[in-house]
Write a protein that holds these residues in place. Structure first.
Motif, mmCIF file in Angstrom:
data_model
loop_
_atom_site.group_PDB
_atom_site.id
_atom_site.type_symbol
_atom_site.label_atom_id
_atom_site.label_comp_id
_atom_site.label_asym_id
_atom_site.label_seq_id
_atom_site.Cartn_x
_atom_site.Cartn_y
_atom_site.Cartn_z
ATOM 1 N N SER A 243 3.665 4.815 -12.452
ATOM 2 C CA SER A 243 4.964 5.191 -11.906
ATOM 3 C C SER A 243 4.911 5.424 -10.394
ATOM 4 O O SER A 243 5.885 5.155 -9.680
ATOM 5 N N GLU A 244 3.765 5.913 -9.904
ATOM 6 C CA GLU A 244 3.661 6.170 -8.460
ATOM 7 C C GLU A 244 3.793 4.854 -7.677
ATOM 8 O O GLU A 244 4.326 4.847 -6.568
ATOM 9 N N HIS A 245 3.302 3.759 -8.262
ATOM 10 C CA HIS A 245 3.470 2.465 -7.593
ATOM 11 C C HIS A 245 4.913 1.964 -7.704
ATOM 12 O O HIS A 245 5.412 1.313 -6.799
ATOM 13 N N LEU A 246 5.566 2.273 -8.816
ATOM 14 C CA LEU A 246 6.977 1.894 -8.952
ATOM 15 C C LEU A 246 7.807 2.546 -7.832
ATOM 16 O O LEU A 246 8.675 1.914 -7.230
ATOM 17 N N ILE A 247 7.536 3.816 -7.594
ATOM 18 C CA ILE A 247 8.279 4.516 -6.536
ATOM 19 C C ILE A 247 8.001 3.866 -5.185
ATOM 20 O O ILE A 247 8.916 3.625 -4.387
ATOM 21 N N SER A 248 6.738 3.549 -4.941
ATOM 22 C CA SER A 248 6.387 2.913 -3.669
ATOM 23 C C SER A 248 7.073 1.542 -3.534
ATOM 24 O O SER A 248 7.599 1.197 -2.480
ATOM 25 N N HIS A 249 7.072 0.764 -4.620
ATOM 26 C CA HIS A 249 7.756 -0.537 -4.599
ATOM 27 C C HIS A 249 9.247 -0.350 -4.315
ATOM 28 O O HIS A 249 9.844 -1.093 -3.547
ATOM 29 N N ALA A 250 9.836 0.657 -4.971
ATOM 30 C CA ALA A 250 11.268 0.897 -4.789
ATOM 31 C C ALA A 250 11.566 1.275 -3.344
ATOM 32 O O ALA A 250 12.578 0.836 -2.771
ATOM 33 N N LEU A 251 10.702 2.075 -2.737
ATOM 34 C CA LEU A 251 10.868 2.406 -1.320
ATOM 35 C C LEU A 251 10.886 1.125 -0.482
ATOM 36 O O LEU A 251 11.741 0.943 0.386
ATOM 37 N N ASP A 252 9.921 0.237 -0.766
ATOM 38 C CA ASP A 252 9.843 -1.029 -0.012
ATOM 39 C C ASP A 252 11.105 -1.861 -0.235
ATOM 40 O O ASP A 252 11.665 -2.432 0.697
ATOM 41 N N MET A 253 11.554 -1.933 -1.481
ATOM 42 C CA MET A 253 12.720 -2.757 -1.816
ATOM 43 C C MET A 253 13.997 -2.203 -1.198
ATOM 44 O O MET A 253 14.900 -2.952 -0.832
ATOM 45 N N ASN A 254 14.060 -0.875 -1.130
ATOM 46 C CA ASN A 254 15.256 -0.247 -0.576
ATOM 47 C C ASN A 254 15.311 -0.356 0.940
ATOM 48 O O ASN A 254 16.249 0.126 1.565
ATOM 49 N N GLY A 255 14.254 -0.949 1.499
ATOM 50 C CA GLY A 255 14.249 -1.111 2.947
ATOM 51 C C GLY A 255 14.012 0.197 3.685
ATOM 52 O O GLY A 255 14.428 0.366 4.825
ATOM 53 N N ALA A 256 13.336 1.131 3.010
ATOM 54 C CA ALA A 256 12.978 2.370 3.695
ATOM 55 C C ALA A 256 12.074 2.033 4.869
ATOM 56 O O ALA A 256 11.457 0.965 4.901
ATOM 57 N N ARG A 257 12.003 2.949 5.833
ATOM 58 C CA ARG A 257 11.101 2.701 6.959
ATOM 59 C C ARG A 257 9.711 2.411 6.410
ATOM 60 O O ARG A 257 9.181 3.182 5.609
ATOM 61 N N PRO A 258 9.106 1.320 6.804
ATOM 62 C CA PRO A 258 7.809 0.953 6.222
ATOM 63 C C PRO A 258 6.724 1.967 6.588
ATOM 64 O O PRO A 258 6.567 2.332 7.741
ATOM 65 N N ARG A 259 6.031 2.442 5.596
ATOM 66 C CA ARG A 259 4.879 3.319 5.788
ATOM 67 C C ARG A 259 3.683 2.691 5.105
ATOM 68 O O ARG A 259 3.821 1.764 4.314
ATOM 69 N N LEU A 260 2.521 3.203 5.377
ATOM 70 C CA LEU A 260 1.325 2.663 4.729
ATOM 71 C C LEU A 260 1.426 2.812 3.216
ATOM 72 O O LEU A 260 1.807 3.879 2.714
ATOM 73 N N HIS A 261 1.055 1.756 2.504
ATOM 74 C CA HIS A 261 1.117 1.724 1.047
ATOM 75 C C HIS A 261 0.509 2.975 0.417
ATOM 76 O O HIS A 261 1.110 3.618 -0.441
ATOM 77 N N GLY A 262 -0.676 3.331 0.830
ATOM 78 C CA GLY A 262 -1.396 4.440 0.201
ATOM 79 C C GLY A 262 -0.798 5.797 0.526
ATOM 80 O O GLY A 262 -0.939 6.743 -0.267
ATOM 81 N N LEU A 263 -0.145 5.933 1.661
ATOM 82 C CA LEU A 263 0.535 7.206 1.945
ATOM 83 C C LEU A 263 1.703 7.378 0.970
ATOM 84 O O LEU A 263 1.984 8.478 0.481
ATOM 85 N N GLN A 264 2.376 6.251 0.684
ATOM 86 C CA GLN A 264 3.485 6.295 -0.276
ATOM 87 C C GLN A 264 2.991 6.570 -1.698
ATOM 88 O O GLN A 264 3.500 7.457 -2.384
ATOM 89 N N THR A 265 2.013 5.765 -2.147
ATOM 90 C CA THR A 265 1.568 5.927 -3.543
ATOM 91 C C THR A 265 0.864 7.266 -3.735
ATOM 92 O O THR A 265 0.983 7.882 -4.788
#
Lengths: 349, 349, 349, 349
Positions: A243-265
């Motif tokens: 689920s933590e990766h789903l949230i990170s993917h959703a952030l990317d898809m929503n066009g949130a300000r891009p952050r490092l993948h691992g900081l998000q997950t």
């Protein structure tokens, strides 16, 4: 019923100065000429060490390419550009470049040498590439690299934020395995205990020395690499991604300000683990505290509203993928944690 | 050059009550009838749980055998006794029985289910069987088990000395990998970094929770199992066996009073690690202190003279196998440690 | 040194009416929903049988696509169109459609079911796909299909010219293996005798009954399929493709009037074999005479001038690929054969 | 569902003079020292060529053994005698010696080089060894050889009766596959069409040139070898062994006068094929007529009474193994054939 066959890298070298020996590692099995793909903005001095090493061992460079687009379409263009004489493909740098190199090598049927220059996520030794296809992000099968070369000195000198990103990606194995177990109980999704146990083991291993010295870097590299092996054993990304990766993917898809993948997950794993049974929330909290993970998050805090939208979207990001988010309205709990957890002060705005 | 192909267990189950589900694990892939080999003196109640589970899932028992001799000759006799109708072979118990069961299954070409009832060494999931041949001890290739079933409850209730033995066997991975690295530098013995890293990881994993509760037992089982996977990746016993195993073999060959394998290799690893560079000596010492390892040794102390002879013989035990003992006269140093290290008080006489 | 690991299809069914069982073959391992790609202009009645069978066994059709472009770019577009819920990809029809389906399945990591409706070449069970990339023809690695379903009735009713094409492709194995042996002697190219022997065997097998009845069709299908297995064993196309394929490629590249692949390679094999030692020229001639191969050629004769240009270009078509054409000025000899061989009357103009 | 993984020999060499290059084949992958097992009574001149070749390429001979007992017990004794320094095991000669060498290599985990000096059966490249265990004949799993070296000159000069035996063993593939198909229809025994088709193909291949010249010997060797590959693909002996082998086993078990394996299975295949549908009976008859197979039988005719007993016993020889004999009282039909078939005149008494 037989034992399961899996493929693991043929060559793994982790040590200071490994980059200087790249040419040697290619020359021994006579893998020249090669194509070399590297990250945009890769430090010239790192690149020079790699190129000099090829030259020292008479490995001709048939193609050199700076990757600036991580798409299937680009990989296909590069497939057309790789000369037929190439005997191997080398990827040097970080996430995107390694994904493109790995996928192009897979398309061309060439041995692939992964040479990460930082450890910001587990992609350098995973059996999948994360690329866009027609603008949409996809995970595509590639098999594991034939060789993984980690220069511990180079990775030690990489920006601290990339190290934190790697730690964040690693900690998400706890929540991924918990989601997998949940999917097994709720939906009968086949679980592979061996893969789950390896995945779990890797986090503990790093926790034994969670610092950024040579030994800590080696442990982090090993842990991230074994995650790739766990995915290969499982035949899916389940041991490394929940689920933590789903949230990170959703952030990317929503066009949130891009952050490092691992900081998000990593941040998502911290939040999600509070919903899951067991002591993972506490463990991740302790790991992040000891390594200063939150400092990197605080440098450019997340936007709470973007996270709210992402958490709501997350369950529908991946079809037929049961996680804790499939059965819990998570945001209220997350909002409480964000508001009251002292560790998160300054991490969201 | 391709990725290396390895075979890993198809089924791994680690949980309390796993033994009660043995029949289910066999019934799903339709592996009946079976032959079941078990240890001499295995608790009747444990055996009853296994047998009842077979019956509950209509898995016929074509042969049941209590193993009291761990020799190739005995395995061959058992091969003759296993009816052709058997679809799998199940081993329940400890070291010897599992080695005989694993080897007989390999001879017969049958899937092998390992069901350890204690975790006294890493043999339950290694690709080799340790058996005598014409009275001499041999390591013979078998491949990894098709299935590994660890009932955490059963293992938790096993005698504490067996748990200590498992910890001793696990700690010897540190010295084994150090010897492997040495053999690479001195003799060019091929090293497989992936296997070495997995081997190392397993010890750290256990150290995160070195207690004998359910979670600790799971970590120990996982760690010992991953050692087997590391051996399979390496294609040799190098990631799990070095000079500390040579000393243990020499003790056995010299006819020393028989002690548990892991108490011997663990103590030898503690001594050998003092000769090797790095912090392994300290780490092993800390692990043994925390787990009370030495208590089990003190219950029946080793004989110093037997160890002296074994250490002298050790370098010649295995042909063409370079270790720290190949270049160091180790006994004087060991004798000093035995005399002066307070941790070892009462461990030798 | 170990035995070499190869992957072979998991399911092979060759019989009349196999197409009606397509749904059953997918339903047993629970491979639904599926995507189905088929040839442009595939007979509606054949397609209806396939679709009805899917429906009868409750295999949902997530995507149906008529292939009209055999390019990597198109395969990538289709990759984007295949829904994530798909569990397998089915290719029904002839050369192009099967190549695109096989490649898309490989990109997506999906099991691939090959359902050829004619036997015009060996592509239905080869480990490569022949596609254009940026307009240039390429052979790209895919692995063998997971399943091969040959409806002997359907293939028996396919146009005779397609049958002749398959025979032409098959006969080119003689010249391919001879070129491989030559490359071994002249350039040290590694030869795999097992692959070469299988390749050779397949032609003899068909020659035992070179007619287009059910049994002959089965033999041709088997022979072409084993060629794919031989390529997989060799890890290259050498057992199936030599100078005769270079000539065919050169014809295609030169923009010669497009003819069936196997009519080109077969005719080229007949010509090339006259330059090679042994009795292959005579054997191929006999095979073509018995099967009426030349009739299909005569229906639309080749252009001699196009062939002259192709033969001259052929040696440079594939980099680093030694064949008889690398050391012989072949055209004068071919021209003589074309002029004087009575079998070829009416085949060139 | 994935493609099936199989293991095939790494090295296959078939040519006149191959024996003189044995040392070279071992030296390239650095496989020395070796143990060499050979047949009892193997011609000294053949042995000398092998030994000289080892010497020429500096391959030390750690053990040389003349095999005179084909039992598991003997293989275990030999396992004890093979020095640990050995890097490969070489078997030179015929059936028994090769079976013992193959099995011992499997026990020891050593690469096995099969060097048949005649082609009297398909055992030189099968994944099983036929040995006695406590006096009873057993088929035991071994995997395929790592290398198969067939010196065509040596095999050409072998006694004609051995050649006939190989042809007999080969022809039994027809009846084996027919029995397998029957078992599929009657008992749902899983059939592997790829294995069945390869098995069938091999016989046709040899029939294209059923003479004992160099080319014919190569075809026979290839055909017998591919049978082994078919068994490996099938994961059972079904593609190579059916009711005709049951009869042959029953003859051996009944203590009938020992005859060459292939003369027994070939004759049994001829008889059995008359009960099966299709044209196999006619084909086998034609093959035997062209090759003079019956001449070798006539030199020492079978005993009709021994055959009657064997045919009656055959269905119960192998547990759970359905064949045409499971549903037909075959002897009356066989007796008629023996009495009236002119081809069999003088073959039984």
């Amino acid at each position: 019923m037989k034992t399961a066959q899996i493929s693991v890298p043929w060559l793994v070298r982790m040590k200071p100065g490994a980059l200087q020996r790249l040419g040697l590692y290619l020359a021994r099995p006579r893998l020249g000429p090669v194509a070399l793909f590297h990250s945009e903005g890769l430090s010239q001095s790192i690149l020079d060490v790699a190129l000099q090493s090829l030259q020292d061992h008479s490995i001709a460079l048939a193609l050199r390419h700076e990757v600036n687009e991580a798409s299937v379409e680009e990989a296909v263009r590069l497939l057309g550009a790789v000369p037929p004489s190439c005997k191997a493909l080398v990827g040097v740098g970080g996430g995107k470049a390694l994904d493109v190199a790995k996928y192009t090598a897979s398309l061309a049927g060439l041995p692939y040498f992964a040479v990460p220059t930082s450890l910001s996520n587990d992609g350098f030794c995973s059996p999948q590439a994360s690329l866009t296809l027609e603008g949409k992000r996809r995970s595509l099968p590639t098999g594991l690299p034939e060789a993984v070369i980690v220069d511990l000195g180079v990775c030690e000198r990489a920006p601290r934020m990339l190290w934190h990103s790697g730690i964040g990606d690693l900690s998400s194995k706890f929540t991924a395995v918990a989601d997998w177990t949940l999917a097994f109980h709720r939906r009968g999704v086949a679980i592979n205990d061996l893969a789950a146990l390896i995945s779990d083991a890797t986090v503990f291993q790093f926790m034994a020395n969670p610092v950024s010295d040579e030994r800590g870097i080696r442990l982090l590299a090993t842990a991230l690499m074994l995650n790739g092996v766990a995915m290969e054993i499982a035949g899916s990304s389940r041991p490394a991604s929940g689920s933590e990766h789903l949230i990170s993917h959703a952030l990317d898809m929503n066009g949130a300000r891009p952050r490092l993948h691992g900081l998000q997950t990593g941040t998502a794993a911290y939040l999600v683990s509070s919903l899951q049974r067991g002591d993972h929330h506490e463990r991740i909290g302790e790991l992040f505290a000891r390594t200063g993970f939150w400092e990197s998050v605080r440098k450019e805090p997340f936007c709470k509203e973007e996270w709210r939208l992402a958490v709501e979207r997350a369950p529908s990001v991946k079809e037929d993928f049961y996680t804790i988010l499939s059965e819990t309205d998570a945001w209220p709990e997350f909002a409480r944690t964000i508001a009251h957890d002292s560790a998160l002060v300054g991490c969201f705005e």
